[in-house]
Design an enzyme around this catalytic site. Structure first.
Site, PDB file in Angstrom:
ATOM      1  N   ARG A  40      -9.725   0.777   8.859  1.00  0.00           N
ATOM      2  CA  ARG A  40      -9.179  -0.307   9.199  1.00  0.00           C
ATOM      3  C   ARG A  40     -10.265  -1.219   9.813  1.00  0.00           C
ATOM      4  O   ARG A  40      -9.809  -2.539  10.425  1.00  0.00           O
ATOM      5  CB  ARG A  40      -7.920  -0.356   9.913  1.00  0.00           C
ATOM      6  CG  ARG A  40      -6.654  -0.638   9.201  1.00  0.00           C
ATOM      7  CD  ARG A  40      -5.452  -0.267  10.034  1.00  0.00           C
ATOM      8  NE  ARG A  40      -4.443  -1.046   9.936  1.00  0.00           N
ATOM      9  CZ  ARG A  40      -3.311  -0.616   9.320  1.00  0.00           C
ATOM     10  NH1 ARG A  40      -3.024   0.688   8.632  1.00  0.00           N
ATOM     11  NH2 ARG A  40      -2.152  -1.419   9.028  1.00  0.00           N
TER      12      ARG A  40
ATOM     13  N   ARG B 198      11.562  -0.936  10.780  1.00  0.00           N
ATOM     14  CA  ARG B 198      10.360  -0.467  11.596  1.00  0.00           C
ATOM     15  C   ARG B 198      10.222  -1.214  12.729  1.00  0.00           C
ATOM     16  O   ARG B 198      10.551  -2.439  12.614  1.00  0.00           O
ATOM     17  CB  ARG B 198       9.234  -0.434  10.669  1.00  0.00           C
ATOM     18  CG  ARG B 198       8.685   1.001  10.370  1.00  0.00           C
ATOM     19  CD  ARG B 198       7.592   0.796   9.469  1.00  0.00           C
ATOM     20  NE  ARG B 198       6.311   0.202   9.883  1.00  0.00           N
ATOM     21  CZ  ARG B 198       5.332   0.005   9.258  1.00  0.00           C
ATOM     22  NH1 ARG B 198       5.081   0.612   8.106  1.00  0.00           N
ATOM     23  NH2 ARG B 198       4.154  -0.679   9.687  1.00  0.00           N
TER      24      ARG B 198
ATOM     25  N   LYS C 205       1.016  -1.093   0.034  1.00  0.00           N
ATOM     26  CA  LYS C 205      -0.058   0.169  -0.040  1.00  0.00           C
ATOM     27  C   LYS C 205       0.754   1.393   0.065  1.00  0.00           C
ATOM     28  O   LYS C 205       0.444   2.182  -0.739  1.00  0.00           O
ATOM     29  CB  LYS C 205      -1.055   0.114   1.255  1.00  0.00           C
ATOM     30  CG  LYS C 205      -1.815  -1.094   1.596  1.00  0.00           C
ATOM     31  CD  LYS C 205      -2.921  -0.807   2.674  1.00  0.00           C
ATOM     32  CE  LYS C 205      -2.297  -0.953   3.745  1.00  0.00           C
ATOM     33  NZ  LYS C 205      -1.706  -1.972   4.352  1.00  0.00           N
TER      34      LYS C 205
ATOM     35  N   ARG D 224      11.842  -6.152   5.214  1.00  0.00           N
ATOM     36  CA  ARG D 224      11.599  -4.438   4.678  1.00  0.00           C
ATOM     37  C   ARG D 224      12.704  -3.338   5.315  1.00  0.00           C
ATOM     38  O   ARG D 224      13.011  -3.653   6.587  1.00  0.00           O
ATOM     39  CB  ARG D 224      10.281  -4.212   5.107  1.00  0.00           C
ATOM     40  CG  ARG D 224       9.763  -2.789   4.604  1.00  0.00           C
ATOM     41  CD  ARG D 224       8.338  -2.662   4.668  1.00  0.00           C
ATOM     42  NE  ARG D 224       7.668  -2.586   5.796  1.00  0.00           N
ATOM     43  CZ  ARG D 224       6.523  -2.512   5.830  1.00  0.00           C
ATOM     44  NH1 ARG D 224       5.671  -2.233   4.980  1.00  0.00           N
ATOM     45  NH2 ARG D 224       5.872  -2.416   7.195  1.00  0.00           N
TER      46      ARG D 224
ATOM     47  N   ARG E  99       0.083  -8.193  13.620  1.00  0.00           N
ATOM     48  CA  ARG E  99      -0.845  -7.204  12.918  1.00  0.00           C
ATOM     49  C   ARG E  99      -1.427  -7.714  11.640  1.00  0.00           C
ATOM     50  O   ARG E  99      -2.431  -7.549  11.199  1.00  0.00           O
ATOM     51  CB  ARG E  99       0.631  -6.464  11.956  1.00  0.00           C
ATOM     52  CG  ARG E  99       1.058  -5.208  12.911  1.00  0.00           C
ATOM     53  CD  ARG E  99       2.374  -5.016  12.511  1.00  0.00           C
ATOM     54  NE  ARG E  99       2.465  -4.389  11.154  1.00  0.00           N
ATOM     55  CZ  ARG E  99       3.482  -4.367  10.431  1.00  0.00           C
ATOM     56  NH1 ARG E  99       4.778  -4.839  10.876  1.00  0.00           N
ATOM     57  NH2 ARG E  99       3.495  -3.636   9.087  1.00  0.00           N
TER      58      ARG E  99
HETATM   59  P1  ADP Z   1       1.004  -1.911   7.713  1.00  0.00           P
HETATM   60  O1  ADP Z   1      -0.183  -1.849   6.752  1.00  0.00           O
HETATM   61  O2  ADP Z   1       2.363  -2.506   6.980  1.00  0.00           O
HETATM   62  O3  ADP Z   1       0.590  -2.416   8.893  1.00  0.00           O
HETATM   63  P2  ADP Z   1       0.834   1.042   8.634  1.00  0.00           P
HETATM   64  O4  ADP Z   1       2.007   1.931   8.677  1.00  0.00           O
HETATM   65  O5  ADP Z   1      -0.342   1.315   7.826  1.00  0.00           O
HETATM   66  O6  ADP Z   1       1.523  -0.488   8.169  1.00  0.00           O
HETATM   67  O7  ADP Z   1       0.309   0.827  10.201  1.00  0.00           O
HETATM   68  C1  ADP Z   1       1.128   0.512  11.136  1.00  0.00           C
HETATM   69  C2  ADP Z   1       0.458   0.619  12.459  1.00  0.00           C
HETATM   70  O8  ADP Z   1      -0.072   1.798  12.857  1.00  0.00           O
HETATM   71  C3  ADP Z   1      -0.618  -0.419  12.634  1.00  0.00           C
HETATM   72  O9  ADP Z   1      -0.142  -1.825  13.131  1.00  0.00           O
HETATM   73  C4  ADP Z   1      -1.649   0.151  13.683  1.00  0.00           C
HETATM   74  O10 ADP Z   1      -0.983   0.064  15.024  1.00  0.00           O
HETATM   75  C5  ADP Z   1      -1.409   1.679  13.561  1.00  0.00           C
HETATM   76  N1  ADP Z   1      -2.479   2.051  12.549  1.00  0.00           N
HETATM   77  C6  ADP Z   1      -2.288   2.692  11.320  1.00  0.00           C
HETATM   78  N2  ADP Z   1      -3.562   2.872  10.579  1.00  0.00           N
HETATM   79  C7  ADP Z   1      -4.384   2.786  11.575  1.00  0.00           C
HETATM   80  C8  ADP Z   1      -5.903   2.739  11.691  1.00  0.00           C
HETATM   81  N3  ADP Z   1      -6.632   3.290  10.496  1.00  0.00           N
HETATM   82  N4  ADP Z   1      -6.676   2.241  12.700  1.00  0.00           N
HETATM   83  C9  ADP Z   1      -5.867   1.946  13.785  1.00  0.00           C
HETATM   84  N5  ADP Z   1      -4.525   1.628  13.945  1.00  0.00           N
HETATM   85  C10 ADP Z   1      -3.916   2.153  12.765  1.00  0.00           C
END
Ligand code: ADP
Length: 224
Positions: free
Chosen positions: A95, A166, A20, A133, A177
């Site tokens: 999400r 990360r 994404k 990554r 996750r």
């Molecule tokens: P990835 O899709 O690889 O998990 P992101 O950078 O999108 O990476 O998200 C990293 C973390 O940020 C998630 O595991 C969560 O803890 C938090 N997060 C991101 N977006 C949301 C969201 N829309 N709702 C709740 N938590 C979020």
């Protein structure tokens, strides 16, 4: 609340590691629209060491989702900025079902039409991608030690900065996750389809990021 001039919200949907973030960065040029990543916004607060960052840090490190209320507020504030008046790219939001409902209201009130792009990548590939990554802390470029390594090991091609892993890309956190994704996020595809949102499935595992982006850009150009 500012009411802007409409446009499209492209929602990049897919599991952690589906690409994404990479696709959102490439799509910025195709759509001439800003990239809104809730994960990046949350990490910026953590780096700044502010109250919000302190509140979310432990949960994010453990691979848990942060509260709906908090991310809904972050997104609402962000999409009311002037660069979003002609559309924007959402990466990592919504999400949960609650977030999807809140997003629907936000977009309706601003006359913005959602388009969902579902990046599909199989589970084993996702694990391999996430564990290999690497990220440039300066310019945000993403690398993969197996499929897209930097020219010099450990250093960013663009600015020479030392690449980092990360905090939530360790194996146990990756599993957490993915679990959150399958329980809370994956069911949103059904919600989108049932509420009449345009959805497109994109194979996110075949071809280079640029090839996948060309496909996505073609799809989007026909929609917006
Ligand atoms: P990835 O899709 O690889 O998990 P992101 O950078 O999108 O990476 O998200 C990293 C973390 O940020 C998630 O595991 C969560 O803890 C938090 N997060 C991101 N977006 C949301 C969201 N829309 N709702 C709740 N938590 C979020």
């Amino acid at each position: 609340m500012a009411v802007n001039g409409g446009g499209s919200a492209v929602i990049l949907f897919g599991s952690p590691g589906s690409g994404k973030g990479t696709q959102a960065k490439l799509l910025r040029q195709c759509m001439q629209a800003p990239h809104i990543s809730t994960g990046d916004m949350l990490r910026e607060h953590i780096e700044a060491g502010d109250a919000l960052g302190t509140q979310v840090r432990a949960g994010m490190q453990a691979g848990m989702l942060v509260s709906d209320e908090l991310v809904n507020r972050l997104v609402e504030d962000r999409i009311d900025r002037p660069d979003c008046t002609r559309g924007f790219i959402l990466d990592g939001y919504p999400r949960t079902l609650q977030q999807a409902g809140a997003m629907h209201q936000l977009l309706l009130a601003r006359n913005v039409v959602p388009v969902v792009l579902h990046l599909q990548v199989d589970y084993n590939k996702v694990i391999a991608r996430l564990s290999g990554r690497r990220l440039c802390p300066v310019c945000g470029t993403l690398y993969s030690i197996s499929s897209n390594p930097p020219k010099v090991a450990g250093l960013c091609d663009k600015d020479g900065a030392k690449l980092i892993t990360r905090e939530d890309d360790s194996e146990s956190v990756i599993r957490q996750r993915l679990e959150e994704y399958s329980l809370q996020t994956q069911p949103l595809m059904k919600y989108f389809r049932e509420s009449g949102v345009s959805t497109f499935d994109v194979d996110g595992s075949e071809g280079s990021p640029q090839t996948i982006s060309n496909k996505i850009c073609g799809l989007i150009s026909r929609q917006v």
